[in-house]
Motif scaffolding. Structure first.
Motif, PDB file in Angstrom:
ATOM      1  N   UNK A 107     105.890  22.336  54.570  1.00 47.31           N
ATOM      2  CA  UNK A 107     105.630  22.383  53.129  1.00 47.31           C
ATOM      3  C   UNK A 107     106.651  21.569  52.336  1.00 47.31           C
ATOM      4  N   UNK A 108     107.304  20.637  52.999  1.00 43.45           N
ATOM      5  CA  UNK A 108     108.362  19.865  52.350  1.00 43.45           C
ATOM      6  C   UNK A 108     107.971  18.394  52.271  1.00 43.45           C
ATOM      7  N   UNK A 109     107.629  17.889  51.079  1.00 40.78           N
ATOM      8  CA  UNK A 109     107.280  16.480  50.960  1.00 40.78           C
ATOM      9  C   UNK A 109     108.510  15.590  51.067  1.00 40.78           C
ATOM     10  N   UNK A 110     108.280  14.322  51.358  1.00 40.16           N
ATOM     11  CA  UNK A 110     109.342  13.321  51.336  1.00 40.16           C
ATOM     12  C   UNK A 110     109.051  12.388  50.165  1.00 40.16           C
ATOM     13  N   UNK A 111     109.956  12.351  49.223  1.00 39.43           N
ATOM     14  CA  UNK A 111     109.764  11.532  48.032  1.00 39.43           C
ATOM     15  C   UNK A 111     109.822  10.052  48.394  1.00 39.43           C
ATOM     16  N   UNK A 112     108.950   9.258  47.793  1.00 43.35           N
ATOM     17  CA  UNK A 112     108.951   7.816  47.997  1.00 43.35           C
ATOM     18  C   UNK A 112     108.166   7.169  46.873  1.00 43.35           C
ATOM     19  N   UNK A 113     108.358   5.854  46.713  1.00 43.91           N
ATOM     20  CA  UNK A 113     107.562   5.111  45.743  1.00 43.91           C
ATOM     21  C   UNK A 113     106.074   5.268  46.047  1.00 43.91           C
ATOM     22  N   UNK A 114     105.728   5.208  47.325  1.00 41.08           N
ATOM     23  CA  UNK A 114     104.324   5.279  47.719  1.00 41.08           C
ATOM     24  C   UNK A 114     103.707   6.620  47.346  1.00 41.08           C
ATOM     25  N   UNK A 115     104.376   7.722  47.706  1.00 41.34           N
ATOM     26  CA  UNK A 115     103.828   9.047  47.412  1.00 41.34           C
ATOM     27  C   UNK A 115     103.675   9.256  45.911  1.00 41.34           C
ATOM     28  N   UNK A 116     104.667   8.817  45.144  1.00 42.01           N
ATOM     29  CA  UNK A 116     104.580   8.969  43.688  1.00 42.01           C
ATOM     30  C   UNK A 116     103.447   8.133  43.101  1.00 42.01           C
ATOM     31  N   UNK A 141     103.039   9.549  53.920  1.00 43.00           N
ATOM     32  CA  UNK A 141     102.996   9.271  52.480  1.00 43.00           C
ATOM     33  C   UNK A 141     101.896  10.063  51.791  1.00 43.00           C
ATOM     34  N   UNK A 142     100.745  10.153  52.434  1.00 38.89           N
ATOM     35  CA  UNK A 142      99.594  10.841  51.843  1.00 38.89           C
ATOM     36  C   UNK A 142      99.845  12.343  51.789  1.00 38.89           C
ATOM     37  N   UNK A 143     100.338  12.915  52.881  1.00 37.52           N
ATOM     38  CA  UNK A 143     100.633  14.352  52.899  1.00 37.52           C
ATOM     39  C   UNK A 143     101.705  14.702  51.872  1.00 37.52           C
ATOM     40  N   UNK A 144     102.710  13.839  51.733  1.00 38.38           N
ATOM     41  CA  UNK A 144     103.749  14.093  50.735  1.00 38.38           C
ATOM     42  C   UNK A 144     103.164  14.110  49.329  1.00 38.38           C
ATOM     43  N   UNK A 145     102.261  13.166  49.057  1.00 40.89           N
ATOM     44  CA  UNK A 145     101.628  13.128  47.733  1.00 40.89           C
ATOM     45  C   UNK A 145     100.850  14.414  47.467  1.00 40.89           C
ATOM     46  N   UNK A 146     100.136  14.922  48.477  1.00 36.30           N
ATOM     47  CA  UNK A 146      99.372  16.164  48.318  1.00 36.30           C
ATOM     48  C   UNK A 146     100.309  17.341  48.054  1.00 36.30           C
ATOM     49  N   UNK A 147     101.431  17.403  48.768  1.00 38.75           N
ATOM     50  CA  UNK A 147     102.389  18.489  48.550  1.00 38.75           C
ATOM     51  C   UNK A 147     103.046  18.381  47.171  1.00 38.75           C
ATOM     52  N   UNK A 148     103.298  17.160  46.732  1.00 45.13           N
ATOM     53  CA  UNK A 148     103.939  16.965  45.430  1.00 45.13           C
ATOM     54  C   UNK A 148     103.023  17.345  44.274  1.00 45.13           C
ATOM     55  N   UNK A 149     101.726  17.056  44.434  1.00 47.03           N
ATOM     56  CA  UNK A 149     100.753  17.379  43.386  1.00 47.03           C
ATOM     57  C   UNK A 149      99.416  17.724  44.047  1.00 47.03           C
ATOM     58  N   UNK A 150      99.243  19.006  44.420  1.00 47.91           N
ATOM     59  CA  UNK A 150      98.020  19.410  45.130  1.00 47.91           C
ATOM     60  C   UNK A 150      96.730  19.105  44.376  1.00 47.91           C
ATOM     61  N   UNK A 151      96.792  18.958  43.064  1.00 44.45           N
ATOM     62  CA  UNK A 151      95.564  18.702  42.294  1.00 44.45           C
ATOM     63  C   UNK A 151      94.919  17.364  42.645  1.00 44.45           C
TER      64      UNK A 151
END
Length: 304
Positions: A107-116, A141-151
């Motif tokens: 449940x821990x995203x990795x922040x990156x330019x791509x995920x944001x 990158x995709x999983x991190x984006x989902x964890x960062x903003x599930x919507x």
């Protein structure tokens, strides 16, 4: 524990239909890892009648070609810049660095330019015009984006080349196995997912140096680049063919008839990288074959 928005079954099935008209997409790629990503990047850019590519993301990878996930991502980023320097169609399309490591936990995203950027583009998309997030590497990158903003689950469709066919003895495939946490998130969270397996499906996409020389080499700078990329992948090409896996994801979006598919329940991924089936889980769209000749005919014509 992460809470994901749940699409109704009607909404999900509608999202899993093959899209009509021009498709807005971003491409997440470990471009330096193999020789197939380069073909996929160029194939996407040579298909403007179907695909509107809005951004490229460099995905992490770790094997003999990199010193670790961060180095693999950085090399992929530079390879994307190299392609952009010889492919005019990429002019003006942004390229973003991705994750420098794999997910450290479930449940821990990795922040990156791509995920944001995935989050930003997805949240700016209308619900009736989802962003297609095409991933041809580790799904970090995709999983991190989902964890960062599930919507964003309500505003994207993920197209992923990952894992092996459901009937394969195991699914310890490079894209899927690099980041078990990320792979499970994408399979479990309910995001509309098009899954393109490697062995048993995309493994049909074999070509040879002779074929690349005949149909690709003389198509200008980009053809020479692809030919040299293919030629340098092996010292001896006698009786040798190589799979160009990643073009499967692009081919599916261009014409799904080339990639026969079906609705299946999202498979369960075990710790030892095996599939199991649970009929209570949500549906995904699963490719079970690919017409190799149709795909290469389209690619070669567009390069020419």
């Amino acid at each position: 524990m992460s809470i994901y928005p749940q699409l109704s079954q009607e909404q999900l099935l509608r999202r899993l239909e093959h899209p009509q008209g021009k498709i807005r997409m971003v491409l997440d790629t470990d471009t330096f890892n193999e020789i197939d990503d380069q073909f996929a990047v160029i194939y996407a850019m040579k298909s403007p009648e179907r695909l509107q590519v809005e951004a490229f993301y460099a995905a992490p990878f770790f094997n003999e070609l990199s010193e670790g996930p961060k180095d693999g991502m950085e090399k992929s980023y530079r390879e994307l810049l190299k392609i952009a320097s010889i492919l005019p169609e990429m002019s003006g399309i942004p390229i973003y660095r991705g994750s420098e490591r794999y997910l450290p936990g479930p449940e821990t995203p990795v922040d990156s330019e791509a995920a944001r950027n995935i989050v930003e583009r997805a949240m700016a998309s209308a619900e009736d015009d989802p962003l297609y997030v095409v991933a041809i590497g580790a799904i970090t990158n995709v999983a991190s984006a989902i964890l960062m903003e599930p919507r964003i689950i309500e505003r994207i469709v993920v197209v992923w080349l990952g894992g092996h066919a459901l009937h394969w003895p195991n699914t310890k495939e490079f894209n899927l196995a690099q980041d078990l946490h990320a792979s499970r998130i994408v399979l479990n969270c309910g995001v509309p997912l098009i899954l393109l397996p490697c062995m048993g499906v995309s493994s049909h996409l074999k070509t040879t140096l002779s074929e690349i020389e005949d149909h690709v080499k003389e198509t200008g700078r980009i053809g020479e680049y692809l030919f040299e990329t293919y030629r340098s992948c092996k010292d001896n090409h006698f009786a040798y063919s190589r799979v160009i896996w990643d073009v499967a994801a692009i081919a599916y979006l261009i014409d799904s008839k080339w990639v026969p598919n079906e609705l299946v329940h999202s498979p369960v991924l075990s710790e030892d990288f095996r599939w199991s089936v649970d009929a209570s889980r949500h549906f995904i769209r699963y490719a079970h074959y690919i017409d190799r000749d149709q795909v290469f005919e389209d690619l070669f014509k567009k390069l020419g």
